[in-house]
Design an enzyme around this catalytic site. Sequence first.
Site, PDB file in Angstrom:
ATOM      1  N   HIS A  11      27.511  -4.149 -31.752  1.00 43.62           N
ATOM      2  CA  HIS A  11      28.807  -4.756 -31.450  1.00 43.62           C
ATOM      3  C   HIS A  11      28.987  -4.944 -29.943  1.00 43.62           C
ATOM      4  CE1 HIS A  11      33.208  -5.424 -32.165  1.00 43.62           C
ATOM      5  NE2 HIS A  11      33.260  -4.979 -30.918  1.00 43.62           N
ATOM      6  N   GLU A  12      28.786  -3.877 -29.201  1.00 42.59           N
ATOM      7  CA  GLU A  12      28.986  -3.958 -27.750  1.00 42.59           C
ATOM      8  C   GLU A  12      27.927  -4.821 -27.084  1.00 42.59           C
ATOM      9  OE1 GLU A  12      31.752  -3.094 -26.806  1.00 42.59           O
ATOM     10  OE2 GLU A  12      32.348  -1.742 -28.420  1.00 42.59           O
TER      11      GLU A  12
END
Length: 219
Positions: A11-12
């Site tokens: 995600h990051e």
Amino acid sequence: LRHDDVVTLFHEMGHTLHHLMSRVKERGVSGVSGVEWDAVEFPSQFLENFAYEPQVLKLFARHYESGDVLSDEMIAKLIRAKNFQSALFMLRQLEFALFDFELHSRLYQGEEIQHLLDRVRERTSLIKPPAYNKFQNGFSHIFSGGYSAGYYSYKWAEVLSADAYYAIVDEGVFGSELAHRYKEVVLAKGGSQSMQELFVEMMGRECETKHLLRLSGIE
């Protein structure tokens, strides 16, 4: 790492790639900067989905002692666990978003707020909460979290990411022409154009909501 940690890493990294791949020279609209509130999570959620993709998992997901690659059976279990009660969770998010929208459409006071929430729950809730439940008094996202009239953005970003994800997966994860366009259009142009325009440029069509149901296992 737990799989939750892997999902967070993906995600990051989606946000990171949005910055790294930008070709926009103006800082204010380069990478994540300047991207609309309801689309800024698109690249991160898009990449997050690949943490459940068998072809991707098998590249690195190995037992730390034996070196055995994560089995198809275990991957299937991961996906089933992710999708457990996903329809109920989606209804809950729609309740939050609709309540948020309606609440900001005019000035509600006193008991009007509870009545508004009750009307929304008639459309979205399978179980009626008890009368003493006062969720609306502590809905921090729309009071101090910056999501006022924008809580829907969580779900809309999921719609964008699910549509793009399956378009690429169905085409073939590696070497996909669409994946290349994602890099050259969405990531490279950042906030220099509306994400609505960039999405249509990448996909050649408007966004379709049906793939969100597929991603949640409730087609």
